[in-house]
Design a protein around this motif. Structure first.
Motif, PDB file in Angstrom:
ATOM      1  N   ALA A  38       0.819  -1.221   0.000  1.00  0.00           N
ATOM      2  CA  ALA A  38       0.000   0.000   0.000  1.00  0.00           C
ATOM      3  C   ALA A  38       0.851   1.269   0.000  1.00  0.00           C
ATOM      4  N   ILE A  39       0.336   2.274  -0.706  1.00  0.00           N
ATOM      5  CA  ILE A  39       0.954   3.610  -0.644  1.00  0.00           C
ATOM      6  C   ILE A  39       0.030   4.594   0.069  1.00  0.00           C
ATOM      7  N   LEU A  40      -1.188   4.156   0.347  1.00  0.00           N
ATOM      8  CA  LEU A  40      -2.165   5.017   1.016  1.00  0.00           C
ATOM      9  C   LEU A  40      -2.803   4.258   2.175  1.00  0.00           C
ATOM     10  N   VAL A  66      -3.868   0.019  -4.120  1.00  0.00           N
ATOM     11  CA  VAL A  66      -3.008   1.063  -3.553  1.00  0.00           C
ATOM     12  C   VAL A  66      -3.173   1.229  -2.045  1.00  0.00           C
ATOM     13  N   ALA A  67      -4.221   0.632  -1.480  1.00  0.00           N
ATOM     14  CA  ALA A  67      -4.515   0.811  -0.050  1.00  0.00           C
ATOM     15  C   ALA A  67      -5.130  -0.486   0.493  1.00  0.00           C
ATOM     16  N   ALA A  81      -0.210  10.149  -0.310  1.00  0.00           N
ATOM     17  CA  ALA A  81       0.520   8.885  -0.512  1.00  0.00           C
ATOM     18  C   ALA A  81       1.806   8.853   0.319  1.00  0.00           C
ATOM     19  N   ARG A  82       2.053   7.712   0.941  1.00  0.00           N
ATOM     20  CA  ARG A  82       3.285   7.506   1.723  1.00  0.00           C
ATOM     21  C   ARG A  82       3.916   6.202   1.259  1.00  0.00           C
ATOM     22  N   VAL A  84       2.812   5.702  -7.180  1.00  0.00           N
ATOM     23  CA  VAL A  84       2.230   7.053  -7.106  1.00  0.00           C
ATOM     24  C   VAL A  84       2.003   7.577  -8.521  1.00  0.00           C
ATOM     25  N   THR A  85       3.046   7.501  -9.342  1.00  0.00           N
ATOM     26  CA  THR A  85       2.926   7.973 -10.728  1.00  0.00           C
ATOM     27  C   THR A  85       1.934   7.116 -11.499  1.00  0.00           C
ATOM     28  N   LEU A  86       2.009   5.813 -11.272  1.00  0.00           N
ATOM     29  CA  LEU A  86       1.118   4.883 -11.967  1.00  0.00           C
ATOM     30  C   LEU A  86      -0.350   5.219 -11.671  1.00  0.00           C
ATOM     31  N   ALA A  87      -0.646   5.405 -10.386  1.00  0.00           N
ATOM     32  CA  ALA A  87      -2.038   5.686  -9.994  1.00  0.00           C
ATOM     33  C   ALA A  87      -2.498   7.025 -10.579  1.00  0.00           C
TER      34      ALA A  87
END
Ligand SMILES: Cc1cc2nc3c(=O)[nH]c(=O)nc-3n(C[C@H](O)[C@H](O)[C@H](O)COP(=O)(O)OP(=O)(O)OC[C@H]3O[C@@H](n4cnc5c(N)ncnc54)[C@H](O)[C@@H]3O)c2cc1C
Ligand code: SF4
Length: 332
Positions: A154-156, A271-272, A306-307, A316-319
């Motif tokens: 996850a980034i979020l 992503v989460a 985003a973390r 991040v860029t992909l999303a």
């Protein structure tokens, strides 16, 4: 050899009641996820070794898919992903959902795997799926992804556990404003919007949704599409030429009125720990005539929180790119 007791059910009340009585029992639908976990022998303090499987495929009518102009679409939880992607009303009125169902897994798995199983499947974190790692999600006291290999995590909204929600259909259903009809352990039924169906590690690290032992997803309701609605579903995966879980995906529904976005729902997965409703992006496009610049500004806002971890900043860029493309596709 290990044996597991098998019980067939004929109605939802019976199934819920059987499951509620036995904490070491689990519902089985197509079995494409559950049987893998049983065969791998995954267990821990917070993940029982299932001793009884309760078959819900045997409930009559539980796989129906029906559309009415007045009510919208009703999907039985036992409808397979193949039935969903090929249903004429789904293809015509909810193309984002047809596309999401088709994006999941392989044709063989979609022929067996049900929408209920897809929404309630367990996470794919490689540490969770490996018997060697007793992480938080199995009732252990560590998250191996934090210091280990976390390129798919996850980034979020990660906290304690950094899984990503694996379902491709979940973001499409949330973007379409769908609700879940739940057969509860007490024998009653309740309806809950999918917006509040999935829960993250902050609520309970041992599960991914609101279902308690004995609760079952019985049906899904999607309201009729609003006049002027356009929709999109896009998925990015590592192995583009074959089946794979999402690195990120996004479902977007935009209602156009007088040349502007009157309403919008934008939901990401991959992503989460839960499907992620990008409300900041929705707010950024509402009331606007959509251009690529508007969509880009919305995507930037969506990922402000985003973390990323050591290996997954690429997401991040992909999303962001997926959000821009999805907004433009839904608008068009
Ligand atoms: C190789 C592989 C690749 C895959 N790739 C993707 C992918 O790209 N995208 C994607 O979205 N999915 C993917 N999947 C997941 C796949 O879609 C699910 O395994 C399938 O949809 C699960 O459905 P099932 O009916 O077989 O569920 P089961 O395996 O029978 O059940 C799965 C879980 O859900 C619970 N459950 C089932 N039905 C209900 C219900 N009605 N109410 C409450 N709980 C229920 C079960 O108790 C179990 O814990 C993949 C799976 C595999 C094996
Ligand atoms: S991300 Fe979650 S499932 Fe994966 S190792 Fe960490 S706690 Fe376990």
């Amino acid at each position: 050899m290990r044996t597991v007791k098998y019980t067939r059910t004929t109605n939802w009340k019976q199934a819920s009641s059987l499951l509620a009585k036995d904490p070491k029992s689990r519902a089985i639908a197509g079995g494409s996820d559950l049987l893998g976990m049983i065969k791998e022998g995954l267990q821990g303090k917070g993940l029982p070794r299932w001793e009884t499987i309760v078959d819900i495929r045997t409930i009559t009518g539980s796989d129906s898919i029906a559309y009415k102009d007045s009510d919208g679409l009703t999907i039985g939880a036992l409808a397979t992903l193949s039935a969903l992607e090929n249903h004429p009303d789904v293809q015509k009125r909810y193309p984002a959902l047809a596309k999401a169902a088709r994006a999941a897994a392989s044709p063989n798995i979609r022929n067996t795997g049900t929408i209920g199983g897809n929404l309630n499947q367990r996470p794919r974190c490689w540490y969770f799926r490996n018997t060697e790692f007793n992480c938080y999600k199995k009732g252990g006291d560590f998250c191996f992804a934090v210091t280990g290999s976390n390129s798919y995590h996850a980034i979020l909204n990660g906290e304690l556990c950094y899984i990503v929600h694996p379902s491709d259909t979940a973001p499409a259903l949330i973007a379409l404003g769908a609700s879940a009809v739940i057969s509860t352990a007490s024998g009653s039924e309740k309806t809950v919007p999918f917006d509040s169906y999935f829960t993250g590690p902050r609520v309970d690290v041992l599960r991914e949704n609101i279902l308690a032992q004995g609760d079952l997803l019985k049906e899904i309701h999607i309201p009729p599409p609003k006049a002027g609605a356009g929709m999109s579903f896009l998925k990015a995966q590592r192995r583009g030429e074959t089946y794979d879980f999402a690195l990120a995906n996004v479902a977007t529904v935009i209602v156009k009125k007088d040349g502007k976005a009157d309403d919008a729902r934008i939901v990401l997965s991959g992503v989460a720990p839960t499907p992620y409703r990008a409300t900041a992006a929705e707010d950024a496009i509402k009331g606007q005539a959509i251009t690529t610049e508007v969509a880009q500004a919305a995507a930037d806002r969506a990922l402000l929180q985003a973390r990323p971890m050591t290996d997954n900043a690429y997401k991040v860029t992909l999303a962001k790119n997926l959000i821009v493309r999805s907004i433009m596709e839904a608008w068009a």
